[in-house]
Scaffold this motif. Structure first.
Motif, PDB file in Angstrom:
ATOM      1  N   PHE A 289       0.828  -1.202   0.000  1.00 39.36           N
ATOM      2  CA  PHE A 289       0.000   0.000   0.000  1.00 39.36           C
ATOM      3  C   PHE A 289       0.868   1.261   0.000  1.00 39.36           C
ATOM      4  O   PHE A 289       0.666   2.184  -0.800  1.00 39.36           O
TER       5      PHE A 289
ATOM      6  N   GLY B  83       1.394   2.950  -3.362  1.00 43.67           N
ATOM      7  CA  GLY B  83       0.649   4.207  -3.375  1.00 43.67           C
ATOM      8  C   GLY B  83       1.536   5.370  -3.751  1.00 43.67           C
ATOM      9  O   GLY B  83       1.187   6.172  -4.614  1.00 43.67           O
TER      10      GLY B  83
ATOM     11  N   VAL C 197      -3.753  13.074  -5.827  1.00 40.97           N
ATOM     12  CA  VAL C 197      -2.960  12.019  -5.165  1.00 40.97           C
ATOM     13  C   VAL C 197      -1.511  12.418  -5.049  1.00 40.97           C
ATOM     14  O   VAL C 197      -0.864  12.186  -4.024  1.00 40.97           O
TER      15      VAL C 197
END
Lengths: 250, 120, 177
Positions: free
Chosen positions: A40, A44, A59
Motif C-alpha cells: 500500500f 501508493g 494524489v
C-alpha cells in the motif's frame, strides 16, 4: 467474539512455512497486514507520483505533503545533517501510520498492537543511533552521558542515571506505541460490546445503548487521532534520538 | 508577461499610457522581488530538540510513557541484579529508585523543562 | 503493563496467553517484520522518495527559471521603454533642430532679399543723384552761358564794345564760384 476484547489481537496462522531452529515460522494475519502495508505504502507513493506532474494532481499532492511533512520534521529535529536518515524516518513513519490506520478499519488486524513489532522498530532506531553515533563521533559520543557543569562527586550517579535514561528510550519508544494501540482497541471493543449487549434488551436497551454508541463514535475519532499521533511521535522521537547521534554535545 | 509588446506598438501611445506602463513595470518588479529567493526555513541545528508547533499534543503523549519506561527499566535491572547477586530485595529497591529518577528526568526533558545532556 | 508482562512470565495459568505476549508467535512476526520493513525501506529509499525529490527539484528549477525569465523580460521591457523614451527625446531634439534651421534659412532669405532691395534702391538713388548732378551741371553750364552772354551784352551796352570773350569767361567763372 464481540464479547472478547482480546480476541482481535490473536495471531492466526495462514500457512505454516517451516521451522528455524525448532521455532515454527508461519505466514500469519500479522504478516499479511505487514506486506499489505508495504504494498500500500510503496505502491501508493509510486503510483501517486507516476505522472511526475509539474502541477500535482490530488494524489500526487498527498504524496508530496507527506514527504514535506516528514522532511520538515527531520530538518527541524535533527538539522540538515539528519536528512541522511530521512528514508529511515519516512519508512518508519509511513509503515507505522499505515499499520495503525489498517487497524482502525473494523475487522482488520492491528500489527502495531504487538510489542515484538514495536520493540523491533524501536531497537532499529536505538542501534542506528548507537552505531552511527560511535561511527561519526567516536568516543566523543560518550559525552552524551556527561552533562556539563556537574560537580565531580555526584558525576558517577548522574552519568549512571543518564545511561539509564538512554537505555529506557527503546522501552518508552516501543511501549508507548504498543500500549496506545492495544488500549485504544480494547476500549473501542468494550464499548462496542456494550452497544451490542444493551441493544439485545429491547427498546429500553436501545435507549441505554445510545450513550456507549456516542462514546464509541467519539473514541473512534480519538483513536484515529491517536493512530496518527503515535506514528508522528514515533517518527519525531526517532529524529530527536538521531540528533543525539549527529551532535552529542557540541 | 504582458510587458513585452513590440516597441512600435508602444510608440503610438501617449503619455498617459506611458505612465501606466511604468506603473505596471514597477508592480511587476515588486512582485518578482516578493517571490524571489525565500530563505529555506528550518535550517537550524535544532539543538534544543524541542519540535515547535503542532507537536505539543505529541509531547504530552510522551510524558507518561517516558516516566513509565524509566521505572520499568530500573525495575528490570534491579531484578536482574537480585537474580545474579542475591542481594534481594536491595537491588530492586535501589534500581527502581534510580529508574524513577531517570524516568522523571526523561519526562521533564520531553516536557522541555530540562536541557538535554551535553547541550549547554 | 507490568502485570501482564509478569503474567506471561509465569505461564500455564489460563488456556491462552495474552496474544501480544505469546512468545510462540514472536518468531514469525520477527521474520515477516524484517522482510516487510527492509522491503519497504528499499522500495521507498530507492524508488519512491528519490522520485518525489526529483519532482520537487524539477519544480523548484522550473520556478527559478520562470522567475529568471520574468526578471529578464522585465529588464528587457525596461530597456525597451528607455530606448523608446530616448527615441522620443531624440525626435523632439531633431524637430527642434529642424525648426531652428528652417527659421534660420527663412531669416537668411529675408535678409538677402532686403539686401538686394536696398542695393537696388541705392543704385536707383545713385542714378537719380547722378542725373540730378548732370542736370545741375548742364543747368550750370547754361547759367554760365547765359551769364556770359548777359555779361557780354551788359558790357556792350555800357561800353559799346564787346569785351573779350576770355575776360568775360574769367569774370563769370569768378562770379559763379
Amino acid at each position: 467474539m464481540a464479547a472478547d476484547p482480546i480476541h482481535q489481537f490473536q495471531i492466526k496462522n495462514i500457512t505454516t512455512l517451516g521451522e528455524i531452529g525448532g521455532v515454527e515460522i508461519a505466514f500469519t494475519n500479522s504478516a499479511a497486514f505487514m506486506l499489505a502495508a508495504v504494498v500500500f505504502t510503496a505502491g501508493g507513493l509510486v503510483l501517486a507520483t507516476a505522472g511526475r506532474a509539474m502541477v500535482p494532481g490530488r494524489v500526487q499532492s498527498v504524496a508530496e505533503i507527506i514527504y514535506e511533512f516528514v522532511a520538515d520534521m527531520v530538518r527541524q529535529s535533527a538539522g540538515e545533517a539528519g536528512m541522511r536518515f530521512f528514508p529511515l524516518v519516512f519508512t518508519l513513519f509511513s509503515f507505522i501510520l499505515v499499520l495503525n490506520m489498517f487497524g482502525m478499519i473494523p475487522g482488520l488486524f492491528t500489527v502495531t498492537s504487538h510489542i515484538v513489532v514495536t520493540a523491533v522498530l524501536a531497537l532499529v532506531v536505538f542501534f542506528t543511533v548507537i552505531i552511527y553515533g560511535f561511527y561519526k563521533n567516536g568516543l566523543k559520543f560518550f559525552r552524551l552521558f556527561v552533562p556539563s557543569g556537574i560537580p565531580i562527586y555526584i558525576l558517577p550517579l548522574i552519568v549512571f542515571i543518564e545511561v539509564l535514561s538512554f537505555l529506557s528510550r527503546p522501552i518508552s519508544h516501543s511501549v508507548r506505541l504498543f500500549a496506545n494501540m492495544l488500549a485504544g482497541h480494547i476500549t473501542l471493543k468494550v464499548f462496542a460490546g456494550f452497544i451490542v449487549m444493551l441493544s439485545g434488551f429491547g427498546i429500553a436497551g436501545w435507549v441505554g445503548a445510545l450513550l456507549p454508541l456516542a462514546l464509541t463514535v467519539a473514541l473512534t475519532a480519538l483513536e484515529f487521532l491517536v493512530a496518527f499521533l503515535q506514528a508522528y511521535v514515533f517518527a519525531i522521537l526517532t529524529c530527536i534520538y538521531l540528533n543525539d547521534a549527529l551532535h552529542p554535545g557540541h | 508577461m504582458a510587458a513585452d509588446r513590440p516597441p512600435e506598438d508602444r510608440r503610438a501611445r501617449d503619455a498617459d499610457d506611458d505612465a501606466a506602463l511604468q506603473a505596471r513595470l514597477r508592480q511587476l518588479g515588486q512582485q518578482l522581488d516578493a517571490i524571489a529567493p525565500k530563505p529555506k526555513p528550518g535550517d537550524s541545528d535544532a539543538s534544543s530538540g524541542q519540535p515547535p508547533g503542532p507537536s505539543n499534543l505529541a509531547r504530552a503523549l510522551r510524558l507518561s510513557s517516558e516516566f513509565v519506561a524509566g521505572i520499568l527499566l530500573g525495575g528490570f535491572i534491579g531484578w536482574l541484579v537480585d537474580q545474579f547477586t542475591g542481594w534481594s530485595p536491595w537491588g530492586l529497591i535501589v534500581f527502581l529508585l534510580l529508574g524513577f529518577v531517570a524516568g522523571t528526568l526523561n519526562a521533564l526533558r520531553s516536557a522541555g523543562l530540562v536541557a538535554r545532556p551535553g547541550q549547554d | 503493563m507490568a502485570e501482564t508482562k509478569t503474567g506471561t512470565e509465569a505461564p500455564g495459568g489460563h488456556k491462552e496467553p495474552f496474544p501480544p505476549f505469546n512468545p510462540e508467535t514472536f518468531a514469525s512476526q520477527l521474520v515477516w517484520l524484517a522482510i516487510a520493513f527492509v522491503a519497504l525501506y528499499v522500495l521507498l529509499s530507492r524508488v519512491a522518495l528519490p522520485r518525489i525529490a526529483a519532482i520537487f527539484a524539477a519544480r523548484s528549477g522550473k520556478v527559478a527559471s520562470d522567475l529568471a525569465a520574468a526578471e529578464r523580460l522585465k529588464t528587457e521591457s525596461e530597456a525597451a521603454l528607455e530606448a523608446y523614451e530616448k527615441a522620443l527625446a531624440d525626435a523632439r531634439g531633431k524637430a527642434q533642430g529642424i525648426a531652428n534651421t528652417t527659421r534660420a534659412e527663412f531669416a537668411a532669405a529675408a535678409d538677402e532679399k532686403k539686401k538686394q532691395l536696398e542695393a537696388s534702391l541705392a543704385a536707383k538713388l545713385a542714378e537719380a543723384e547722378r542725373q540730378i548732378e548732370a542736370t545741375k551741371k548742364a543747368a550750370m553750364a547754361n547759367v554760365r552761358d547765359i551769364a556770359s552772354d548777359a555779361a557780354t551784352e551788359i558790357v556792350k551796352r555800357l561800353t559799346g564794345t564787346a569785351p573779350a570773350k576770355q575776360a568775360i569767361d574769367r569774370a563769370v567763372d569768378a562770379a559763379l564760384h
